[in-house]
Design a protein around this motif. Structure first.
Motif, short mmCIF file in Angstrom:
data_model
loop_
_atom_site.label_atom_id
_atom_site.label_comp_id
_atom_site.label_asym_id
_atom_site.label_seq_id
_atom_site.Cartn_x
_atom_site.Cartn_y
_atom_site.Cartn_z
N PHE A 1 12.96 -6.81 -5.08
CA PHE A 1 12.99 -6.15 -6.39
C PHE A 1 13.15 -7.17 -7.51
N ALA A 2 13.94 -8.21 -7.28
CA ALA A 2 14.17 -9.21 -8.32
C ALA A 2 12.89 -9.96 -8.68
N PHE A 3 12.03 -10.15 -7.71
CA PHE A 3 10.77 -10.87 -7.96
C PHE A 3 9.58 -9.92 -8.09
N SER A 4 9.88 -8.64 -8.35
CA SER A 4 8.82 -7.62 -8.55
C SER A 4 7.87 -7.54 -7.37
N LEU A 5 8.43 -7.65 -6.17
CA LEU A 5 7.64 -7.54 -4.95
C LEU A 5 7.92 -6.24 -4.22
N ASP A 6 8.32 -5.21 -4.99
CA ASP A 6 8.67 -3.95 -4.35
C ASP A 6 7.49 -3.29 -3.65
N PHE B 1 8.00 -1.46 1.93
CA PHE B 1 7.81 -0.70 3.17
C PHE B 1 7.24 -1.55 4.30
N PRO B 2 6.22 -2.39 4.04
CA PRO B 2 5.79 -3.30 5.11
C PRO B 2 6.89 -4.25 5.57
N ALA B 3 7.75 -4.68 4.63
CA ALA B 3 8.85 -5.58 5.00
C ALA B 3 9.85 -4.87 5.88
N LEU B 4 10.15 -3.60 5.57
CA LEU B 4 11.08 -2.83 6.41
C LEU B 4 10.49 -2.63 7.80
N ALA B 5 9.18 -2.35 7.85
CA ALA B 5 8.53 -2.22 9.16
C ALA B 5 8.54 -3.56 9.89
N GLY B 6 8.38 -4.65 9.14
CA GLY B 6 8.41 -5.97 9.75
C GLY B 6 9.76 -6.33 10.33
N PHE B 7 10.81 -5.69 9.83
CA PHE B 7 12.15 -5.92 10.38
C PHE B 7 12.19 -5.57 11.86
N MET B 8 11.45 -4.53 12.24
CA MET B 8 11.41 -4.13 13.65
C MET B 8 10.70 -5.18 14.50
N VAL B 9 9.82 -5.96 13.85
CA VAL B 9 9.10 -7.01 14.58
C VAL B 9 10.04 -8.15 14.97
N PHE C 1 -8.25 0.62 -0.38
CA PHE C 1 -8.37 2.03 -0.79
C PHE C 1 -8.13 2.24 -2.29
N PHE C 2 -7.32 1.37 -2.91
CA PHE C 2 -7.01 1.58 -4.33
C PHE C 2 -7.52 0.48 -5.24
N GLY C 3 -8.18 -0.52 -4.66
CA GLY C 3 -8.74 -1.57 -5.47
C GLY C 3 -7.68 -2.34 -6.22
N LEU C 4 -7.91 -2.55 -7.52
CA LEU C 4 -6.99 -3.34 -8.34
C LEU C 4 -5.98 -2.47 -9.08
N VAL C 5 -5.82 -1.22 -8.64
CA VAL C 5 -4.84 -0.34 -9.26
C VAL C 5 -3.44 -0.88 -8.97
N PRO C 6 -2.63 -1.11 -10.01
CA PRO C 6 -1.28 -1.65 -9.77
C PRO C 6 -0.43 -0.70 -8.93
N PHE C 7 0.53 -1.27 -8.24
CA PHE C 7 1.46 -0.46 -7.46
C PHE C 7 2.23 0.45 -8.41
N PRO C 8 2.25 1.78 -8.16
CA PRO C 8 2.86 2.70 -9.13
C PRO C 8 4.38 2.70 -9.15
N GLY C 9 4.99 1.99 -8.23
CA GLY C 9 6.45 2.01 -8.15
C GLY C 9 6.93 3.03 -7.14
N LEU C 10 8.15 2.85 -6.69
CA LEU C 10 8.69 3.72 -5.64
C LEU C 10 8.83 5.17 -6.10
N ASP C 11 8.95 5.39 -7.42
CA ASP C 11 9.13 6.75 -7.92
C ASP C 11 7.86 7.59 -7.76
N HIS C 12 6.70 6.94 -7.75
CA HIS C 12 5.44 7.67 -7.74
C HIS C 12 4.61 7.42 -6.49
N ILE C 13 5.07 6.54 -5.60
CA ILE C 13 4.25 6.19 -4.45
C ILE C 13 4.05 7.37 -3.50
N ALA C 14 5.09 8.21 -3.35
CA ALA C 14 4.96 9.35 -2.43
C ALA C 14 3.87 10.30 -2.89
#
Length: 260
Positions: free
Chosen positions: A63-68, A72-80, A143-156
Protein backbone atom coordinates in the motif's frame (compact mmCIF):
# COMPACT_ATOMS: atom_id res chain seq x y z
CA UNK A 1 47.58 -62.38 -12.26
CA UNK A 2 45.76 -60.32 -9.70
CA UNK A 3 42.05 -60.75 -9.54
CA UNK A 4 40.05 -57.71 -8.70
CA UNK A 5 37.05 -58.77 -6.62
CA UNK A 6 33.70 -57.73 -7.93
CA UNK A 7 31.93 -55.14 -5.87
CA UNK A 8 28.23 -55.47 -5.40
CA UNK A 9 26.45 -52.15 -4.88
CA UNK A 10 24.35 -52.04 -1.74
CA UNK A 11 20.68 -52.71 -2.26
CA UNK A 12 18.60 -49.57 -2.26
CA UNK A 13 15.55 -49.67 -0.01
CA UNK A 14 12.32 -49.91 -1.92
CA UNK A 15 10.47 -46.65 -2.11
CA UNK A 16 6.80 -47.18 -1.40
CA UNK A 17 4.89 -44.33 -2.97
CA UNK A 18 1.27 -45.39 -2.53
CA UNK A 19 0.36 -45.71 1.14
CA UNK A 20 -3.30 -46.46 0.40
CA UNK A 21 -4.52 -43.91 2.92
CA UNK A 22 -8.12 -42.80 3.03
CA UNK A 23 -8.92 -39.08 2.73
CA UNK A 24 -9.83 -39.05 6.43
CA UNK A 25 -6.13 -39.54 7.26
CA UNK A 26 -5.66 -35.82 6.59
CA UNK A 27 -7.74 -35.03 9.67
CA UNK A 28 -5.48 -37.34 11.68
CA UNK A 29 -2.54 -35.18 10.64
CA UNK A 30 -4.40 -32.15 11.96
CA UNK A 31 -4.91 -33.83 15.32
CA UNK A 32 -1.25 -34.82 15.50
CA UNK A 33 -0.23 -31.27 14.55
CA UNK A 34 -2.43 -29.85 17.29
CA UNK A 35 -0.79 -32.13 19.86
CA UNK A 36 2.65 -30.92 18.77
CA UNK A 37 1.55 -27.31 18.97
CA UNK A 38 0.20 -27.80 22.49
CA UNK A 39 3.56 -29.15 23.66
CA UNK A 40 5.51 -26.02 24.57
CA UNK A 41 2.85 -23.91 22.81
CA UNK A 42 4.68 -20.62 23.34
CA UNK A 43 7.33 -21.49 20.74
CA UNK A 44 4.77 -22.36 18.07
CA UNK A 45 2.62 -19.31 18.80
CA UNK A 46 5.62 -16.96 18.74
CA UNK A 47 6.51 -18.47 15.37
CA UNK A 48 2.96 -17.79 14.20
CA UNK A 49 3.09 -14.21 15.51
CA UNK A 50 6.32 -13.64 13.58
CA UNK A 51 4.71 -14.89 10.33
CA UNK A 52 1.68 -12.66 11.02
CA UNK A 53 3.86 -9.56 11.58
CA UNK A 54 5.91 -10.22 8.44
CA UNK A 55 2.68 -10.62 6.45
CA UNK A 56 1.35 -7.29 7.77
CA UNK A 57 4.63 -5.58 6.87
CA UNK A 58 4.43 -6.93 3.32
CA UNK A 59 0.81 -5.79 2.93
CA UNK A 60 1.62 -2.34 4.37
CA UNK A 61 4.59 -2.04 2.01
CA UNK A 62 2.39 -2.80 -1.00
CA UNK A 63 0.00 0.00 0.00
CA UNK A 64 2.84 2.40 0.80
CA UNK A 65 4.28 2.00 -2.69
CA UNK A 66 0.86 2.02 -4.40
CA UNK A 67 1.19 -1.64 -5.35
CA UNK A 68 -2.20 -2.63 -3.99
CA UNK A 69 -3.13 -4.00 -7.42
CA UNK A 70 -0.93 -7.04 -6.72
CA UNK A 71 -2.28 -7.57 -3.21
CA UNK A 72 -4.45 -10.55 -4.09
CA UNK A 73 -1.75 -12.29 -6.18
CA UNK A 74 0.69 -11.64 -3.34
CA UNK A 75 -1.66 -13.23 -0.81
CA UNK A 76 -2.07 -16.22 -3.11
CA UNK A 77 1.70 -16.32 -3.50
CA UNK A 78 2.01 -16.67 0.27
CA UNK A 79 0.63 -20.19 -0.11
CA UNK A 80 3.44 -20.90 -2.58
CA UNK A 81 6.26 -20.08 -0.18
CA UNK A 82 4.44 -21.25 2.95
CA UNK A 83 6.09 -24.70 3.10
CA UNK A 84 9.56 -23.11 3.16
CA UNK A 85 8.57 -20.65 5.90
CA UNK A 86 7.36 -23.52 8.11
CA UNK A 87 10.73 -25.26 8.37
CA UNK A 88 11.11 -24.27 12.03
CA UNK A 89 7.79 -25.93 12.84
CA UNK A 90 8.92 -29.11 11.10
CA UNK A 91 12.03 -29.02 13.25
CA UNK A 92 10.00 -28.78 16.44
CA UNK A 93 7.83 -31.77 15.45
CA UNK A 94 10.94 -33.73 14.48
CA UNK A 95 12.58 -33.07 17.84
CA UNK A 96 9.40 -33.97 19.70
CA UNK A 97 9.23 -37.30 17.86
CA UNK A 98 12.85 -38.01 18.85
CA UNK A 99 12.25 -37.04 22.47
CA UNK A 100 14.57 -34.05 22.27
CA UNK A 101 14.17 -30.68 23.93
CA UNK A 102 12.49 -28.00 21.83
CA UNK A 103 13.21 -24.29 21.89
CA UNK A 104 12.62 -21.24 19.76
CA UNK A 105 16.36 -21.09 19.11
CA UNK A 106 16.33 -24.55 17.53
CA UNK A 107 13.30 -23.64 15.45
CA UNK A 108 14.88 -20.46 14.07
CA UNK A 109 18.43 -21.73 13.57
CA UNK A 110 17.61 -25.01 11.88
CA UNK A 111 20.37 -27.30 10.62
CA UNK A 112 18.83 -29.38 7.80
CA UNK A 113 20.30 -32.79 7.07
CA UNK A 114 20.67 -31.75 3.42
CA UNK A 115 22.52 -28.55 4.24
CA UNK A 116 22.16 -25.73 1.73
CA UNK A 117 19.97 -27.79 -0.59
CA UNK A 118 16.93 -26.39 1.16
CA UNK A 119 17.90 -22.88 0.04
CA UNK A 120 17.51 -24.02 -3.56
CA UNK A 121 13.85 -24.86 -2.99
CA UNK A 122 13.32 -21.62 -1.08
CA UNK A 123 14.70 -19.57 -3.98
CA UNK A 124 12.67 -21.57 -6.49
CA UNK A 125 9.45 -21.02 -4.54
CA UNK A 126 10.15 -17.28 -4.33
CA UNK A 127 10.70 -17.18 -8.10
CA UNK A 128 7.47 -19.07 -8.63
CA UNK A 129 5.64 -16.53 -6.47
CA UNK A 130 7.12 -13.62 -8.44
CA UNK A 131 6.25 -15.35 -11.71
CA UNK A 132 2.65 -15.82 -10.57
CA UNK A 133 2.39 -12.16 -9.54
CA UNK A 134 3.68 -11.07 -12.95
CA UNK A 135 1.29 -13.45 -14.68
CA UNK A 136 -1.62 -12.01 -12.67
CA UNK A 137 -0.73 -8.47 -13.82
CA UNK A 138 -0.53 -9.63 -17.45
CA UNK A 139 -3.89 -11.39 -17.19
CA UNK A 140 -5.44 -8.18 -15.84
CA UNK A 141 -3.94 -6.23 -18.75
CA UNK A 142 -5.21 -8.85 -21.19
CA UNK A 143 -8.84 -8.22 -20.22
CA UNK A 144 -8.79 -4.56 -19.13
CA UNK A 145 -5.95 -3.14 -21.19
CA UNK A 146 -4.48 0.06 -19.77
CA UNK A 147 -7.41 0.74 -17.45
CA UNK A 148 -5.93 1.68 -14.05
CA UNK A 149 -6.60 -0.55 -11.08
CA UNK A 150 -9.85 0.78 -9.54
CA UNK A 151 -8.77 0.17 -5.96
CA UNK A 152 -9.95 -2.37 -3.43
CA UNK A 153 -13.23 -0.48 -2.90
CA UNK A 154 -14.38 -1.05 -6.48
CA UNK A 155 -12.56 -4.20 -7.57
CA UNK A 156 -15.35 -6.55 -6.47
CA UNK A 157 -17.94 -4.73 -8.58
CA UNK A 158 -15.53 -4.61 -11.51
CA UNK A 159 -14.92 -8.36 -11.35
CA UNK A 160 -18.48 -9.63 -10.95
CA UNK A 161 -20.49 -6.99 -12.81
CA UNK A 162 -18.62 -6.86 -16.11
CA UNK A 163 -18.01 -9.55 -18.78
CA UNK A 164 -14.30 -8.75 -18.69
CA UNK A 165 -14.22 -9.19 -14.94
CA UNK A 166 -15.96 -12.56 -15.05
CA UNK A 167 -13.59 -13.74 -17.78
CA UNK A 168 -10.67 -12.49 -15.70
CA UNK A 169 -11.89 -14.49 -12.71
CA UNK A 170 -12.21 -17.67 -14.77
CA UNK A 171 -8.86 -17.41 -16.53
CA UNK A 172 -7.06 -16.15 -13.44
CA UNK A 173 -8.42 -18.99 -11.35
CA UNK A 174 -7.32 -21.56 -13.93
CA UNK A 175 -3.81 -20.12 -14.28
CA UNK A 176 -3.50 -19.64 -10.53
CA UNK A 177 -4.66 -23.21 -9.97
CA UNK A 178 -1.87 -24.48 -12.21
CA UNK A 179 0.73 -22.46 -10.30
CA UNK A 180 -0.71 -23.59 -6.97
CA UNK A 181 -0.86 -27.28 -7.95
CA UNK A 182 2.72 -27.29 -9.22
CA UNK A 183 4.22 -25.40 -6.28
CA UNK A 184 2.23 -27.47 -3.78
CA UNK A 185 3.31 -30.77 -5.31
CA UNK A 186 7.02 -29.95 -5.40
CA UNK A 187 7.24 -28.37 -1.95
CA UNK A 188 4.69 -29.94 0.39
CA UNK A 189 6.92 -32.92 1.21
CA UNK A 190 10.30 -31.87 -0.21
CA UNK A 191 11.01 -29.22 2.43
CA UNK A 192 10.49 -31.54 5.43
CA UNK A 193 12.34 -34.24 3.46
CA UNK A 194 15.42 -32.03 3.07
CA UNK A 195 15.25 -31.21 6.77
CA UNK A 196 15.13 -34.86 7.80
CA UNK A 197 17.11 -36.68 5.10
CA UNK A 198 20.40 -36.31 3.26
CA UNK A 199 19.35 -35.80 -0.34
CA UNK A 200 19.44 -33.15 -3.04
CA UNK A 201 16.73 -30.62 -3.82
CA UNK A 202 15.78 -32.00 -7.25
CA UNK A 203 15.38 -35.53 -5.88
CA UNK A 204 13.28 -34.26 -3.00
CA UNK A 205 11.03 -32.27 -5.35
CA UNK A 206 10.64 -35.25 -7.64
CA UNK A 207 9.77 -37.56 -4.75
CA UNK A 208 7.31 -34.99 -3.42
CA UNK A 209 5.52 -34.89 -6.76
CA UNK A 210 5.50 -38.70 -6.93
CA UNK A 211 4.06 -38.98 -3.42
CA UNK A 212 1.34 -36.46 -4.27
CA UNK A 213 0.41 -38.26 -7.49
CA UNK A 214 0.29 -41.70 -5.89
CA UNK A 215 -1.75 -40.55 -2.87
CA UNK A 216 -4.00 -38.13 -4.71
CA UNK A 217 -7.20 -38.55 -2.70
CA UNK A 218 -5.69 -37.90 0.73
CA UNK A 219 -3.38 -35.15 -0.58
CA UNK A 220 -6.29 -33.38 -2.30
CA UNK A 221 -8.16 -33.51 1.00
CA UNK A 222 -5.10 -32.08 2.73
CA UNK A 223 -4.85 -29.32 0.12
CA UNK A 224 -8.54 -28.48 0.60
CA UNK A 225 -8.03 -28.20 4.37
CA UNK A 226 -5.07 -25.86 3.85
CA UNK A 227 -7.05 -23.73 1.40
CA UNK A 228 -10.07 -23.49 3.72
CA UNK A 229 -7.92 -22.51 6.70
CA UNK A 230 -6.04 -19.94 4.62
CA UNK A 231 -9.36 -18.36 3.61
CA UNK A 232 -10.20 -18.21 7.32
CA UNK A 233 -6.93 -16.34 7.90
CA UNK A 234 -7.87 -13.82 5.18
CA UNK A 235 -11.31 -13.29 6.73
CA UNK A 236 -9.67 -12.52 10.08
CA UNK A 237 -7.33 -9.98 8.52
CA UNK A 238 -4.43 -12.48 8.65
CA UNK A 239 -4.71 -12.65 12.44
CA UNK A 240 -5.64 -16.32 12.13
CA UNK A 241 -2.07 -17.02 10.96
CA UNK A 242 -0.97 -16.88 14.59
CA UNK A 243 -2.65 -20.25 15.22
CA UNK A 244 -3.35 -21.67 11.77
CA UNK A 245 0.19 -21.41 10.40
CA UNK A 246 1.85 -23.35 13.28
CA UNK A 247 -0.96 -25.91 13.22
CA UNK A 248 -0.54 -26.56 9.50
CA UNK A 249 3.24 -26.64 9.83
CA UNK A 250 3.19 -29.33 12.51
CA UNK A 251 0.48 -31.28 10.69
CA UNK A 252 2.46 -31.19 7.44
CA UNK A 253 5.36 -32.86 9.22
CA UNK A 254 3.11 -35.74 10.23
CA UNK A 255 1.76 -35.94 6.68
CA UNK A 256 5.34 -36.28 5.40
CA UNK A 257 6.23 -38.95 7.96
CA UNK A 258 3.16 -41.05 7.16
CA UNK A 259 3.44 -40.78 3.38
CA UNK A 260 7.23 -41.04 3.12
Amino acid sequence: MIRIPKTVPPLQPEIILNRHLSPSAAFGWMRAGWKDMMKDPATSLIYGVAVFIVSLVVVATLFAFSLDYILFPALAGFMVIGPALAIGLYEKSRRLAEGKKTSLFNMVFVKPQSGGQILFIGVMLCLLMLLWMRAAVLIYALFFGLVPFPGLDHIAQMLVMTPEGISLLIVGSLVGGIFAAFSFSISVFSVPMLLNERTDALTAMGLSMAIVWNNLSVVLTWGAIIYALFLFCLVTGLLGLVIIFPLLGHATWHAYKELR
